[in-house]
Design an enzyme around this catalytic site. Structure first.
Site, short mmCIF file in Angstrom:
data_model
loop_
_atom_site.label_atom_id
_atom_site.label_comp_id
_atom_site.label_asym_id
_atom_site.label_seq_id
_atom_site.Cartn_x
_atom_site.Cartn_y
_atom_site.Cartn_z
N ASP A 9 -5.45 11.27 0.17
CA ASP A 9 -4.54 11.68 1.02
C ASP A 9 -3.24 11.41 0.86
O ASP A 9 -3.06 10.24 0.64
CB ASP A 9 -5.15 11.01 2.59
CG ASP A 9 -6.42 11.26 3.18
OD1 ASP A 9 -6.72 12.59 3.06
OD2 ASP A 9 -7.14 10.67 3.53
N ALA A 25 -9.90 5.86 0.70
CA ALA A 25 -10.55 5.04 1.87
C ALA A 25 -11.21 6.01 2.83
O ALA A 25 -11.82 5.63 3.64
CB ALA A 25 -9.38 4.49 2.67
N LYS A 57 -8.61 -0.67 1.00
CA LYS A 57 -7.50 -1.14 0.53
C LYS A 57 -6.70 -2.06 1.64
O LYS A 57 -6.67 -1.73 2.74
CB LYS A 57 -6.52 0.07 0.13
CG LYS A 57 -7.24 1.14 -0.79
CD LYS A 57 -6.57 2.61 -1.04
CE LYS A 57 -7.34 3.36 -1.62
NZ LYS A 57 -7.00 4.83 -1.62
N GLU A 77 -1.15 6.72 -6.09
CA GLU A 77 -0.99 6.40 -4.60
C GLU A 77 0.05 6.55 -3.97
O GLU A 77 1.04 6.59 -4.51
CB GLU A 77 -1.43 4.73 -4.69
CG GLU A 77 -2.84 4.11 -4.46
CD GLU A 77 -3.26 4.49 -3.02
OE1 GLU A 77 -2.48 4.86 -2.14
OE2 GLU A 77 -4.37 4.52 -2.67
#
Ligand code: BG6
Ligand code: MG
Length: 218
Positions: A11, A115, A145, A169
């Site tokens: 995402d 996640a 995380k 990330e």
């Protein structure tokens, strides 16, 4: 140490689903009687669904019973999925697909470290599942995380040492997780938010094949 694997968050890195998570949480916040801003949403990026709800309720000063929490998480996810099901390959963020293809051609291993419990469905929707040598998502890890578990498990499945891995990330929690795992972290987003990352790029369009080649040592 030469880098032999790249672990991508999903995402906000592969696809711009971060905006849909935000819209779905905002709808829930409004329903519960408070507003929820994009700045506040930064705290939810990268963290699990249940943790996101806890942060949201803390922001709104609202307390709920466990069964209400369950119900609202289901409602939020259904609302989120209503956006996701409308996505297709065109929603992949700039240069990500060509970068993955470029890395694979050079024998660099690719993993997902997300996640999200919806990750596999999203990879399928985007038709990119087959590129991944390992997929670790919210269904496989017990610690969210900034705990490094998701990335360490991905490295283990790829049979690579953490210092051979690069993590891409968009969340501060994810950068912290990558750094704790002793992997090279690349942040996608704002420098002020991702200041712990080894490199920060404003968008994936700057995550070019040439940029990655340099990090990998090609
Ligand atoms: C992360 C997102 O990738 O996944 C978070 O950054 C989200 O915002 C988390 O809460 C869990 O996602 P899902 O799809 O399992 O609700
Ligand atoms: Mg993310």
């Amino acid at each position: 140490m030469p880098k032999k694997a790249v672990i991508f968050d999903l995402d906000g890195v592969i696809v711009d689903t971060a905006k849909y998570h935000y819209l779905a949480w905002k709808k829930l916040a409004n329903q519960l009687g408070f507003d929820f801003t994009p700045d506040q949403n930064e705290r939810l990026k990268g963290v699990s669904r249940v943790k996101s709800l806890e942060i949201l309720l803390e922001i709104g000063g609202v307390s709920l019973s466990e069964s209400e929490k369950e119900r609202y998480m289901i409602e939020k996810n259904e609302n989120y999925l209503s956006y996701i099901t409308k996505m297709d390959e065109n929603d992949i963020l700039p240069n990500i697909k060509s970068l993955i293809q470029h890395l694979k051609k050079q024998g660099v291993l690719i993993a997902l470290g997300s996640a999200s419990k919806n990750a596999k469905q999203i990879l399928d929707t985007l038709k990119i599942t087959f590129y991944f040598d390992a997929v670790v998502d919210g269904n496989e890890v017990s610690a969210a995380k900034p705990d490094p578990e998701v990335f360490l498990l991905a490295a283990k499945l790829l049979k690579r040492n953490p210092d051979e891995c690069i993590v891409v990330e968009d969340a501060a929690a994810g950068i912290e997780a990558a750094n704790t795992a002793k992997m090279l972290s690349i942040g996608i987003g704002k420098k002020e938010i991702l200041n712990e990352a080894a490199f920060v790029l404003e968008s994936t369009s700057l995550l070019t094949n040439e940029f990655m080649d340099k990090l990998i040592g090609n």
